[in-house]
Design an enzyme around this catalytic site. Structure first.
Site, short mmCIF file in Angstrom:
data_model
loop_
_atom_site.label_atom_id
_atom_site.label_comp_id
_atom_site.label_asym_id
_atom_site.label_seq_id
_atom_site.Cartn_x
_atom_site.Cartn_y
_atom_site.Cartn_z
N HIS A 119 0.79 -1.23 0.00
CA HIS A 119 0.00 0.00 0.00
C HIS A 119 0.83 1.29 0.00
O HIS A 119 0.26 2.37 -0.06
CB HIS A 119 -0.96 0.01 1.19
CG HIS A 119 -0.29 -0.01 2.53
ND1 HIS A 119 -0.94 0.33 3.69
CD2 HIS A 119 0.97 -0.35 2.92
CE1 HIS A 119 -0.14 0.21 4.72
NE2 HIS A 119 1.04 -0.20 4.27
N HIS A 120 2.16 1.19 0.08
CA HIS A 120 2.99 2.40 -0.01
C HIS A 120 3.46 2.67 -1.44
O HIS A 120 4.18 3.66 -1.66
CB HIS A 120 4.21 2.27 0.91
CG HIS A 120 3.87 2.16 2.37
ND1 HIS A 120 2.98 3.00 3.00
CD2 HIS A 120 4.31 1.28 3.31
CE1 HIS A 120 2.88 2.66 4.27
NE2 HIS A 120 3.67 1.62 4.49
N ALA A 121 3.09 1.82 -2.38
CA ALA A 121 3.47 2.04 -3.77
C ALA A 121 2.58 3.11 -4.39
O ALA A 121 1.36 2.96 -4.45
CB ALA A 121 3.37 0.74 -4.56
N GLN A 160 -0.33 4.31 7.39
CA GLN A 160 -1.35 4.74 6.43
C GLN A 160 -1.07 4.18 5.03
O GLN A 160 0.08 4.11 4.59
CB GLN A 160 -1.41 6.27 6.34
CG GLN A 160 -2.65 6.74 5.59
CD GLN A 160 -2.42 8.01 4.77
OE1 GLN A 160 -1.32 8.29 4.33
NE2 GLN A 160 -3.48 8.77 4.54
N ASN A 162 -0.75 5.22 2.10
CA ASN A 162 -0.57 6.48 1.37
C ASN A 162 -0.56 6.29 -0.14
O ASN A 162 -1.17 7.07 -0.88
CB ASN A 162 0.71 7.19 1.83
CG ASN A 162 1.96 6.32 1.76
OD1 ASN A 162 1.89 5.10 1.69
ND2 ASN A 162 3.12 6.96 1.79
#
Length: 300
Positions: A119-121, A160, A162
């Site tokens: 989910h940070h990609a 998060q 992001n």
């Protein structure tokens, strides 16, 4: 049958003291089979994806720089893994694992990816051990193939989501919900459709009450017809990179809330493992294994 994406290349060779616990991807399937939660037939080996599904959301220049191993050193440092052909193949397999799991979930109600939850990609860069955003790509695949009309991404990693927020911000059919520790990485947050930034040391009782109330409202108002669940176990009190105070039981109850609500609403769900950085690898494995035990118990 519970279908679980796993490929031997999920286990990326790293230096011995690397802070990412890569061995969990090898140990978790072994544990699930050893204890009888799963059998070998539960696992499927994903193929490589069609690039068109990736570049539908990721910047073409970024993706091909990653693919051709031409990212600059700053970009590689931001990712946190050494750049290699094996890494590129691994990340592409993760994406296809989540896409194929989504198709299984449409039939069986639930499916899993031993890895994923990257989910940070961002659309144009990787960071925080994430290069290609598998859940965003798979959600967009379902949307464009008209297999789902309103998708909810439930991100309960301690950090998060992001990258997911940035990629999906202009796609109304994908609703991003991130509940995380506010004073933690990433320190510059993106805007999800719904963010709940929790204070440090939030305990089981407070966490579970907030989650249950929030999901009740989201299912009522949004009426999703598909859910992607990022089930990071870095919410544990023992986690080195997390700042929340959940117990193993609290983490299991978190998963139970998500699965129970999806099952009650007859909404298919794909679950990806996300982060987990406890010093003791057994804490990570037990928390992840609980997620699979619950999926079997609730759905099968």
């Amino acid at each position: 049958m519970l279908k679980i994406a796993f490929h031997p290349l999920y286990v990326l060779p790293l230096l011995e003291k690397h802070r990412f616990p890569m061995e969990k991807y090898e140990l978790l399937p072994q544990q699930l089979i050893y204890e009888g939660t799963c059998i070998s037939d539960n696992f499927f080996k994903p193929d490589l994806p069609n690039d068109k599904h990736i570049v539908a959301l990721h910047d073409l220049d970024y993706y091909y720089s990653f693919l051709n191993l031409t990212l600059d050193q700053k970009a590689v440092r931001r990712i946190g893994f050494p750049l290699s052909e094996v890494l590129v193949e691994r990340e592409r397999l993760l994406v296809q694992g989540t896409i194929q799991a989504a198709l299984y979930a449409l039939t069986h109600g639930v499916a899993m990816n031993i890895a994923g939850g990257t989910h940070h990609a961002y659309s144009d860069r990787g960071e925080g051990f994430c290069m290609l955003n598998d859940q965003a790509i798979a959600a967009n695949y379902l949307r464009t193939e008209k297999l789902a009309k309103q998708i909810l991404i439930i991100d309960l990693d301690v950090h998060q989501g992001n990258g997911t927020a940035e990629i999906c911000k202009n796609i109304p059919e994908i609703f991003t919900f991130s509940m995380h520790c506010e004073r933690n990485y990433p320190f510059q947050k993106e805007k999800s459709d719904l963010d709940i930034g929790l204070p440090e040391h939030t305990n089981d009782t407070d966490y579970l009450a907030i989650l249950e109330d929030t999901l009740d409202n989201l299912f009522l108002e949004l009426k999703p017809d598909f859910v992607f669940y990022q089930a990071g176990v870095d919410v544990l009190a023992t986690d080195k990179l997390g700042k929340l105070n959940l117990s193993l039981l609290g983490c299991k109850q978190r998963d139970n809330i998500v699965f129970t609500k999806c099952k009650a609403q007859q909404v298919p769900v794909v679950c990806c493992m996300g982060g987990g950085y406890s010093e003791n690898i057994n804490h990570i494995l037990e928390a992840h294994a609980n997620t699979y035990r619950l999926a079997q118990e609730i759905y099968f």
